[in-house]
Motif scaffolding. Structure first.
Motif, PDB file in Angstrom:
ATOM      1  N   GLY A 237       0.825  -1.207   0.000  1.00 39.56           N
ATOM      2  CA  GLY A 237       0.000   0.000   0.000  1.00 39.56           C
ATOM      3  C   GLY A 237       0.860   1.258   0.000  1.00 39.56           C
ATOM      4  O   GLY A 237       0.645   2.183  -0.784  1.00 39.56           O
ATOM      5  N   GLY A 238       1.879   1.259   0.881  1.00 39.22           N
ATOM      6  CA  GLY A 238       2.734   2.441   1.023  1.00 39.22           C
ATOM      7  C   GLY A 238       3.496   2.783  -0.246  1.00 39.22           C
ATOM      8  O   GLY A 238       3.548   3.946  -0.657  1.00 39.22           O
ATOM      9  N   THR A 239       4.066   1.746  -0.888  1.00 42.05           N
ATOM     10  CA  THR A 239       4.848   2.052  -2.089  1.00 42.05           C
ATOM     11  C   THR A 239       3.940   2.478  -3.250  1.00 42.05           C
ATOM     12  O   THR A 239       4.332   3.316  -4.063  1.00 42.05           O
ATOM     13  CB  THR A 239       5.708   0.842  -2.524  1.00 42.05           C
ATOM     14  OG1 THR A 239       4.882  -0.325  -2.515  1.00 42.05           O
ATOM     15  CG2 THR A 239       6.885   0.650  -1.592  1.00 42.05           C
ATOM     16  N   ILE A 240       2.739   1.929  -3.288  1.00 39.00           N
ATOM     17  CA  ILE A 240       1.811   2.365  -4.346  1.00 39.00           C
ATOM     18  C   ILE A 240       1.438   3.833  -4.109  1.00 39.00           C
ATOM     19  O   ILE A 240       1.386   4.643  -5.042  1.00 39.00           O
ATOM     20  CB  ILE A 240       0.554   1.470  -4.409  1.00 39.00           C
ATOM     21  CG1 ILE A 240       0.943   0.047  -4.815  1.00 39.00           C
ATOM     22  CG2 ILE A 240      -0.455   2.032  -5.411  1.00 39.00           C
ATOM     23  CD1 ILE A 240      -0.211  -0.937  -4.773  1.00 39.00           C
ATOM     24  N   VAL A 241       1.224   4.194  -2.845  1.00 33.07           N
ATOM     25  CA  VAL A 241       0.924   5.597  -2.523  1.00 33.07           C
ATOM     26  C   VAL A 241       2.108   6.481  -2.904  1.00 33.07           C
ATOM     27  O   VAL A 241       1.936   7.580  -3.449  1.00 33.07           O
ATOM     28  CB  VAL A 241       0.572   5.751  -1.022  1.00 33.07           C
ATOM     29  CG1 VAL A 241       0.526   7.217  -0.627  1.00 33.07           C
ATOM     30  CG2 VAL A 241      -0.768   5.084  -0.725  1.00 33.07           C
ATOM     31  N   LEU A 242       3.313   5.977  -2.651  1.00 30.04           N
ATOM     32  CA  LEU A 242       4.524   6.710  -3.028  1.00 30.04           C
ATOM     33  C   LEU A 242       4.538   6.996  -4.537  1.00 30.04           C
ATOM     34  O   LEU A 242       4.833   8.116  -4.980  1.00 30.04           O
ATOM     35  CB  LEU A 242       5.733   5.852  -2.654  1.00 30.04           C
ATOM     36  CG  LEU A 242       7.026   6.546  -2.270  1.00 30.04           C
ATOM     37  CD1 LEU A 242       6.815   7.345  -0.990  1.00 30.04           C
ATOM     38  CD2 LEU A 242       8.124   5.492  -2.035  1.00 30.04           C
ATOM     39  N   CYS A 243       4.206   5.979  -5.327  1.00 30.18           N
ATOM     40  CA  CYS A 243       4.144   6.149  -6.783  1.00 30.18           C
ATOM     41  C   CYS A 243       3.085   7.182  -7.154  1.00 30.18           C
ATOM     42  O   CYS A 243       3.275   7.986  -8.085  1.00 30.18           O
ATOM     43  CB  CYS A 243       3.804   4.828  -7.469  1.00 30.18           C
ATOM     44  SG  CYS A 243       5.047   3.549  -7.262  1.00 30.18           S
ATOM     45  N   THR A 244       1.965   7.167  -6.420  1.00 27.40           N
ATOM     46  CA  THR A 244       0.885   8.111  -6.691  1.00 27.40           C
ATOM     47  C   THR A 244       1.343   9.543  -6.428  1.00 27.40           C
ATOM     48  O   THR A 244       1.098  10.461  -7.222  1.00 27.40           O
ATOM     49  CB  THR A 244      -0.335   7.788  -5.801  1.00 27.40           C
ATOM     50  OG1 THR A 244      -0.611   6.401  -5.907  1.00 27.40           O
ATOM     51  CG2 THR A 244      -1.558   8.594  -6.222  1.00 27.40           C
ATOM     52  N   VAL A 245       2.046   9.726  -5.300  1.00 22.72           N
ATOM     53  CA  VAL A 245       2.551  11.061  -4.961  1.00 22.72           C
ATOM     54  C   VAL A 245       3.562  11.520  -6.009  1.00 22.72           C
ATOM     55  O   VAL A 245       3.526  12.670  -6.470  1.00 22.72           O
ATOM     56  CB  VAL A 245       3.178  11.054  -3.543  1.00 22.72           C
ATOM     57  CG1 VAL A 245       3.876  12.369  -3.257  1.00 22.72           C
ATOM     58  CG2 VAL A 245       2.104  10.775  -2.497  1.00 22.72           C
ATOM     59  N   ALA A 246       4.441  10.593  -6.411  1.00 25.30           N
ATOM     60  CA  ALA A 246       5.421  10.943  -7.440  1.00 25.30           C
ATOM     61  C   ALA A 246       4.702  11.372  -8.723  1.00 25.30           C
ATOM     62  O   ALA A 246       5.089  12.363  -9.362  1.00 25.30           O
ATOM     63  CB  ALA A 246       6.336   9.757  -7.719  1.00 25.30           C
ATOM     64  N   GLY A 247       3.644  10.667  -9.081  1.00 29.16           N
ATOM     65  CA  GLY A 247       2.873  11.012 -10.276  1.00 29.16           C
ATOM     66  C   GLY A 247       2.244  12.393 -10.157  1.00 29.16           C
ATOM     67  O   GLY A 247       2.242  13.179 -11.106  1.00 29.16           O
ATOM     68  N   ALA A 248       1.734  12.702  -8.954  1.00 34.13           N
ATOM     69  CA  ALA A 248       1.106  14.006  -8.740  1.00 34.13           C
ATOM     70  C   ALA A 248       2.132  15.127  -8.863  1.00 34.13           C
ATOM     71  O   ALA A 248       1.849  16.195  -9.402  1.00 34.13           O
ATOM     72  CB  ALA A 248       0.447  14.045  -7.362  1.00 34.13           C
ATOM     73  N   VAL A 249       3.354  14.853  -8.377  1.00 35.77           N
ATOM     74  CA  VAL A 249       4.403  15.871  -8.440  1.00 35.77           C
ATOM     75  C   VAL A 249       4.889  16.055  -9.883  1.00 35.77           C
ATOM     76  O   VAL A 249       5.113  17.167 -10.351  1.00 35.77           O
ATOM     77  CB  VAL A 249       5.584  15.479  -7.520  1.00 35.77           C
ATOM     78  CG1 VAL A 249       6.766  16.415  -7.719  1.00 35.77           C
ATOM     79  CG2 VAL A 249       5.134  15.495  -6.060  1.00 35.77           C
ATOM     80  N   LEU A 250       5.035  14.925 -10.595  1.00 29.84           N
ATOM     81  CA  LEU A 250       5.572  14.996 -11.953  1.00 29.84           C
ATOM     82  C   LEU A 250       4.518  15.412 -12.981  1.00 29.84           C
ATOM     83  O   LEU A 250       4.864  15.935 -14.038  1.00 29.84           O
ATOM     84  CB  LEU A 250       6.159  13.637 -12.351  1.00 29.84           C
ATOM     85  CG  LEU A 250       7.427  13.232 -11.603  1.00 29.84           C
ATOM     86  CD1 LEU A 250       7.800  11.786 -11.921  1.00 29.84           C
ATOM     87  CD2 LEU A 250       8.576  14.169 -11.970  1.00 29.84           C
ATOM     88  N   GLY A 251       3.258  15.192 -12.673  1.00 26.47           N
ATOM     89  CA  GLY A 251       2.181  15.488 -13.622  1.00 26.47           C
ATOM     90  C   GLY A 251       2.282  16.872 -14.256  1.00 26.47           C
ATOM     91  O   GLY A 251       2.329  16.995 -15.480  1.00 26.47           O
ATOM     92  N   PRO A 252       2.312  17.936 -13.440  1.00 23.51           N
ATOM     93  CA  PRO A 252       2.352  19.282 -14.029  1.00 23.51           C
ATOM     94  C   PRO A 252       3.581  19.524 -14.897  1.00 23.51           C
ATOM     95  O   PRO A 252       3.540  20.317 -15.835  1.00 23.51           O
ATOM     96  CB  PRO A 252       2.368  20.205 -12.804  1.00 23.51           C
ATOM     97  CG  PRO A 252       1.751  19.395 -11.723  1.00 23.51           C
ATOM     98  CD  PRO A 252       2.177  17.976 -11.982  1.00 23.51           C
ATOM     99  N   LYS A 253       4.680  18.825 -14.606  1.00 19.23           N
ATOM    100  CA  LYS A 253       5.887  19.029 -15.421  1.00 19.23           C
ATOM    101  C   LYS A 253       5.798  18.247 -16.719  1.00 19.23           C
ATOM    102  O   LYS A 253       6.172  18.721 -17.776  1.00 19.23           O
ATOM    103  CB  LYS A 253       7.128  18.574 -14.647  1.00 19.23           C
ATOM    104  CG  LYS A 253       7.412  19.438 -13.445  1.00 19.23           C
ATOM    105  CD  LYS A 253       8.737  19.048 -12.789  1.00 19.23           C
ATOM    106  CE  LYS A 253       8.977  19.858 -11.535  1.00 19.23           C
ATOM    107  NZ  LYS A 253       8.055  19.483 -10.438  1.00 19.23           N
ATOM    108  N   LEU A 254       5.303  17.005 -16.627  1.00 18.17           N
ATOM    109  CA  LEU A 254       5.354  16.126 -17.796  1.00 18.17           C
ATOM    110  C   LEU A 254       4.147  16.270 -18.718  1.00 18.17           C
ATOM    111  O   LEU A 254       4.218  15.925 -19.885  1.00 18.17           O
ATOM    112  CB  LEU A 254       5.456  14.659 -17.343  1.00 18.17           C
ATOM    113  CG  LEU A 254       6.701  14.304 -16.537  1.00 18.17           C
ATOM    114  CD1 LEU A 254       6.675  12.836 -16.118  1.00 18.17           C
ATOM    115  CD2 LEU A 254       7.962  14.586 -17.351  1.00 18.17           C
ATOM    116  N   LEU A 255       3.041  16.754 -18.182  1.00 16.52           N
ATOM    117  CA  LEU A 255       1.813  16.728 -18.987  1.00 16.52           C
ATOM    118  C   LEU A 255       1.406  18.092 -19.527  1.00 16.52           C
ATOM    119  O   LEU A 255       0.372  18.206 -20.177  1.00 16.52           O
ATOM    120  CB  LEU A 255       0.662  16.141 -18.151  1.00 16.52           C
ATOM    121  CG  LEU A 255       0.832  14.695 -17.686  1.00 16.52           C
ATOM    122  CD1 LEU A 255      -0.292  14.283 -16.751  1.00 16.52           C
ATOM    123  CD2 LEU A 255       0.901  13.748 -18.875  1.00 16.52           C
TER     124      LEU A 255
END
Lengths: 213, 184
Positions: free
Chosen positions: A193-211
């Motif tokens: 659960g924790g590592t999946i949440v970590l991936c989710t947070v990383a996605g949220a942080v990278l989203g505005p830069k990559l998308l």
């Protein structure tokens, strides 16, 4: 420039377009990412050796039920978020359900076990490997999904990125479950659960830069 | 008078490749976008002159990203989401507060229609100069001078299909140039 000149230019030679393509691209990217994760786990980490035993199969199914329900729910919302205004149509609160379920089950199993067992139940033998492997294996599916999402035009980049991270984390956890020998629910709740949440947070942080478009 | 149902029908036809529907759609939307941007820019304490740039930028996005519209959904929220995204992007780029852009219902966007077009700061002639000659001539003859493809082919010495291809490619390059220009 006059706006009607622009309109004339834009409306000559209008090609028919396929509006289902963006969703199809994301689905293909998820499948490609899943295949890459599976190959990485099978060939780099190796499949767990005790899969002929009943208890190993049961726990594998439990892990897969958790990670696959994350993937299915998150990708359901992701394909809606990729279109402009998608964030106004749907909320993705339901994606917390698998996490909630696994946490409740973990709490029950801790409550019914003696205190002295708690540390082993939570940390297992391979927590560090799990902590490193799931986010690492998630990189390829994340990259594949984000490049497919870029072909659409999401207008909420943080949440779209988060959903992409959630799908990638879920895909990665699904593949990692084939290797992982730690089977207890508190371990699954925290490290999967924790590592999946970590991936989710990383996605949220990278989203505005990559998308951005 | 352009209602959601009319706009949606135009969009459906334009997704099938109907140029006239596409033109009508963009024309109708430009009016709505103009009043939307004038209104929002005024509220954010900005000049209305920026509105036409944004209208054109949004039209380009609507054109180039039309494949991201889901035909099963209403069109207005899709247009509105693009318009709002471009507005916030613009305000951010030009260093201003984005706190003044309210989240509100999409219905408001189509409540008014401002058809008084102004000119944007984009200089089309300058952008045209950056296109390869054959593309520039094809676009010039057909799009700006209003010749038919056959007439343009006669005048430029290209085959009609070459003119069509050049228009097609030229438009793609031009929309990319315009998009980059409005970002700068």
């Amino acid at each position: 420039m006059k706006t009607n000149e622009l309109i004339s230019m834009l409306s000559s030679q209008v090609d028919p377009v396929d509006t289902r393509e963006v969703v199809r691209n994301v689905r293909i990217a998820i499948l490609v990412g899943a295949a890459a994760s599976l190959l990485a786990v099978v060939f780099v980490l190796g499949v767990r050796t005790d899969l002929n035993e009943m208890h190993a199969q049961v726990f594998l199914v439990a892990k897969l039920a958790f990670s696959l329900s994350v993937v299915i729910l998150a990708s359901h919302y992701l394909v809606k978020y990729i279109r402009p205004g998608g964030e106004f149509r749907v909320r993705f609160a339901l994606t917390v359900l698998p996490f909630l379920a696994v946490m409740i089950l973990a709490a029950i199993s801790l409550a019914t076990a003696p205190r002295s067992h708690w540390e082993t139940m939570v940390f297992g033998s391979y927590w560090l490997e799990c902590l490193i492997a799931i986010p690492t294996v998630a990189v390829v599916p994340f990259a594949a999904i984000m490049s497919a999402v870029r072909l659409a035009a999401p207008t909420d980049l943080v949440r779209t990125g988060a959903l992409a991270g959630l799908v990638a984390g879920g895909v990665s956890a699904t593949a990692y479950a084939l290797h992982c020998m730690d089977d207890l629910l508190p371990f699954i709740a925290l490290w999967y659960g924790g590592t999946i949440v970590l991936c989710t947070v990383a996605g949220a942080v990278l989203g505005p830069k990559l998308l951005r478009w | 008078m352009t209602k959601e149902s009319d706009l949606k029908a135009l969009m459906a036809a334009s997704l099938e490749g109907d140029s006239n529907a596409h033109r009508s759609l963009l024309t109708a939307l430009s009016g709505h976008l103009r009043s939307y941007y004038k209104n929002k820019l005024a509220r954010a304490g900005r000049t209305a002159e920026e509105a036409e740039d944004l209208v054109q930028e949004a039209l380009i996005v609507i054109h180039t990203q039309r494949h991201t519209y889901d035909p099963e959904q209403p069109l207005t929220p899709w247009v509105y989401a693009i318009a709002r995204y471009k507005l916030i992007d613009h305000l951010r780029r030009t260093r201003s507060t984005t706190a003044d852009v309210p989240l509100e219902n999409a219905e408001y966007m189509l409540a008014s229609n401002d058809n008084a077009a102004a000119e944007s700061q984009l200089d089309l002639a300058k952008l045209f100069e950056r296109l390869p000659e054959r593309m520039r001539l094809s676009l010039q003859y057909v799009k700006l001078d209003g010749l038919s493809v056959t007439e343009a082919a006669d005048r430029s010495g290209m085959s009609p299909s070459a003119v069509k291809v050049n228009i097609h490619r030229g438009l793609k390059i031009l929309t990319a140039l315009i998009a980059r220009e409005t970002k700068a």
